[in-house]
Design a protein around this motif. Structure first.
Motif, PDB file in Angstrom:
ATOM      1  N   GLU A  28      40.640  23.630  58.735  1.00 14.27           N
ATOM      2  CA  GLU A  28      39.648  24.643  59.089  1.00 14.27           C
ATOM      3  C   GLU A  28      39.468  24.690  60.604  1.00 14.27           C
ATOM      4  N   VAL A  29      39.923  25.782  61.160  1.00 16.46           N
ATOM      5  CA  VAL A  29      39.795  25.975  62.610  1.00 16.46           C
ATOM      6  C   VAL A  29      38.355  26.382  62.901  1.00 16.46           C
ATOM      7  N   ARG A  30      37.753  25.795  63.936  1.00 22.21           N
ATOM      8  CA  ARG A  30      36.391  26.209  64.306  1.00 22.21           C
ATOM      9  C   ARG A  30      36.460  26.997  65.611  1.00 22.21           C
ATOM     10  N   LEU A  31      35.961  28.226  65.556  1.00 25.67           N
ATOM     11  CA  LEU A  31      36.016  29.043  66.780  1.00 25.67           C
ATOM     12  C   LEU A  31      35.216  28.402  67.908  1.00 25.67           C
ATOM     13  N   LEU A  60      41.049  33.113  64.100  1.00 27.15           N
ATOM     14  CA  LEU A  60      41.257  31.725  63.687  1.00 27.15           C
ATOM     15  C   LEU A  60      42.705  31.334  63.959  1.00 27.15           C
ATOM     16  N   VAL A  61      43.075  31.446  65.214  1.00 22.59           N
ATOM     17  CA  VAL A  61      44.467  31.169  65.580  1.00 22.59           C
ATOM     18  C   VAL A  61      44.534  30.349  66.858  1.00 22.59           C
ATOM     19  N   ILE A 327      48.426  39.678  58.382  1.00 21.27           N
ATOM     20  CA  ILE A 327      49.284  38.852  57.528  1.00 21.27           C
ATOM     21  C   ILE A 327      48.784  37.400  57.501  1.00 21.27           C
ATOM     22  N   TRP A 328      48.370  36.925  58.635  1.00 19.79           N
ATOM     23  CA  TRP A 328      47.823  35.561  58.726  1.00 19.79           C
ATOM     24  C   TRP A 328      46.650  35.390  57.744  1.00 19.79           C
ATOM     25  N   TYR A 329      45.752  36.364  57.727  1.00 24.08           N
ATOM     26  CA  TYR A 329      44.584  36.227  56.845  1.00 24.08           C
ATOM     27  C   TYR A 329      44.947  36.517  55.383  1.00 24.08           C
ATOM     28  N   GLY A 330      45.715  37.562  55.154  1.00 25.99           N
ATOM     29  CA  GLY A 330      46.028  37.938  53.771  1.00 25.99           C
ATOM     30  C   GLY A 330      46.931  36.923  53.092  1.00 25.99           C
TER      31      GLY A 330
END
Ligand code: F6P
Length: 551
Positions: A28-31, A60-61, A327-330
């Motif tokens: 889980e990336v935290r902004l 979130l990248v 695409i990253w999210y889907g």
């Protein structure tokens, strides 16, 4: 190589697998943490194209994520397919058609060939014909059957023959000739036409029948009713049609069959998809409203982004980035939908327009070669203008259980003709715009809530976990050119995603079955006919309908 066998399923590439692994490793990336670790993140994550300033820092990248996504784009040959589209190759394989909406806004001296023929001169010939006609209507030179000037324009069309011009007319309302009434009729529900014409004088009304195929039942039915309304109102015969009806179509034969003189037809071509068509002849109602010069400014805006998409390197290519983020999210976060939230009331129809553009293009579940996909394709696209959405569904985006990436679109300046008092409200509108993306990204921790003295039992309710990804698109103002730029951005974003997913983004077979069944079931409603093959549920519903109608 044929475009259809250009690539296999994206999931079979090492680049896809690298992204799967990367997603696992990232967790889980935290902004909050990403921003804290990199003070330059906000400034580094900005791209500019034309008049658009695009901030993608609140995603979130990491740099590594973006690099891997670009590698996926390279492995799936997105730019190869892009070049094939620009060259006029028939990349719409299931319909054996080229995909050349980019030719609609190409400059006069461009050369784009389909089957060895340069299509650009034809595009400009139609634009010139539209311009001459629009000028005649706007100046009052074009009169109706009784000699009165045209004051009302009613576009009759559906899907791409409605949503685009209706959206753009709303978006550019402040550029329109306010003495003209321009309306759009699409629904076969007779109330749509009824409400559109009930206060109009037929002697002053021009109908534009917009249909690529000129066979769409809703449009032909409404156009027939409009013709009856006109002839009854004018107490005139068929000869009155010529001054009150024009057609926008690829099908001259059907236009003539309907009774519209084909010299009053504005042509386009089978290489223009319906949902990619409002910058073709389908935009005639818009051109009449804003004038040919503004229309051409809009086309220039489209073209500017076409050139950006065609030539910008992957690192700064905005449609590529937008497509890959989706695409990253889907595909790697299982997000199901994508919100587009314009902070401009003039863009109130923008998301509805994008729904067709995106969902009709990428709502597919088989690959180019017919093999089923084993991964998610197009998202559900939705949204309405801020700040209205804030008081309706933003609660779910902030504190619900779903991941909903969103695009926020806003403008530094209100439209030019707003009274000063109303223009002063613009800062408040935009304060909401900036506040929302901040709240979505960074949220509010339990400790921050406690520090405000909130009782412990309410702390979980008032906590915002944040980490909701957004793209911010900011421009100085909503001009015709900026609208063209925005639409082209989304057209190419959809293209990028379809290319990665290895689907044909340019057919729409999924709408056919419903059309065929509607035709088949109609006699059951009207005559109580025993339609073979009706399932028991539909049969019972039709019987109830007939009972309710007293039949
Ligand atoms: O049924 C879907 C569709 O074919 C859309 O793709 C298109 O924009 C719409 O119908 C209207 O089609 P036409 O312009 O041919 O009337």
């Amino acid at each position: 190589m044929n475009a259809s066998d250009r690539q296999a399923a994206p999931t079979q590439t090492p680049e896809w697998q690298a992204l799967v692994k990367h997603r696992e490793e990232l967790g889980e990336v935290r902004l909050r943490e990403l921003f804290a670790a990199d003070p330059e993140r906000a400034t580094r994550s900005v791209l500019e194209v034309g008049d658009l300033h695009i901030d993608h820092s609140k995603h979130l990248v990491t740099d590594e994520t973006l690099r891997l996504l670009r590698e996926l784009a390279a492995a799936t040959d997105v730019f190869g397919l892009r070049d094939a589209m620009f060259r006029g190759e028939k990349i719409n394989t299931t319909e054996d058609r080229a995909v050349l909406h980019i030719a609609l806004r190409a400059p006069r001296d461009a050369v784009i060939e389909v089957d060895g023929e340069n299509v650009v001169p034809g595009v400009h010939a139609v634009l010139d014909k539209m311009s001459a006609f629009a000028d005649r209507v706007r100046s009052g030179e074009w009169t109706g059957h009784t000699g009165r000037r045209i004051r009302n324009v009613v576009n009759i069309g559906i899907g791409g023959s409605d949503l685009g011009p209706a959206m753009a007319h709303e978006a550019l309302r402040s550029f329109t000739d306010r003495d003209l009434t321009v309306r759009f009729v699409s629904n076969v529900d007779g109330s749509d036409l009824h409400e559109a014409v009930r206060d109009l004088d037929p002697a002053e009304t021009l109908f534009i029948v917009a249909s690529k195929t000129f066979t769409t039942i809703e449009t032909i039915t409404n156009a027939t009713s409009a013709r009856n309304w006109l002839l009854t109102g004018l107490r005139a015969g068929q000869e009155a049609v010529a001054k009150h009806f024009v057609a926008l179509s690829t099908n001259a034969e059907k236009v003539a069959e309907f009774g519209i003189d084909t010299s009053h037809m504005f042509e386009f071509w089978d290489w223009v998809g319906g949902r990619y068509s409002y910058d073709s002849a389908i935009g005639l109602s818009l051109m009449i409203a804003i004038g040919p010069e503004r229309f051409r400014e809009m086309l220039d805006g489209f073209h500017l982004v076409d050139e950006h998409f065609r030539t910008a390197p992957a690192e700064s290519n905005v449609p590529l980035l937008m497509g890959l983020l989706g695409i990253w999210y889907g595909n790697f976060h299982d997000a199901q939908s994508h919100a587009v939230l314009p902070y401009s009331h003039y863009l109130s129809k923008f998301t509805a327009y994008l729904q067709q553009l995106d969902m009709e293009s990428n709502g597919k579940s088989v690959q180019r070669d017919g093999e089923p996909v084993t991964y998610q394709t197009g998202p559900v696209v939705w949204g309405t203008p801020g700040t209205n959405g804030q008081h309706a569904y933003y609660q779910l985006i902030h504190q619900g259980t779903k991941l909903i990436p969103a695009d926020f679109i806003g403008f530094a300046e209100p439209v030019a003709d707003l009274q000063p008092g109303l223009a002063a409200q613009h800062d408040l509108l935009m304060a909401n715009f900036f506040a929302q993306t901040q709240a979505l990204a960074f949220g509010k921790t339990p400790d921050e809530v406690r520090a405000e003295g909130v009782p412990e039992e309410l702390v979980p309710h008032k906590t915002f976990k944040g980490n909701h990804p957004t793209t911010t698109i900011l421009a100085t103002s909503l001009t015709p050119s900026v609208l063209g730029q925005l639409v082209a951005l989304y057209e190419h974003k959809v293209f990028v995603q379809g290319a990665v997913w290895n689907i044909d983004s340019f057919d729409q077979w999924g709408v056919e079955l419903g059309k065929v069944l509607a035709k088949r079931v109609e006699p059951a409603l009207t005559e109580g006919a025993d339609v073979p093959g009706l399932d028991s549920s539909t049969k019972a519903l039709v019987a109830k309908y007939r009972e309710l109608r007293g039949r």
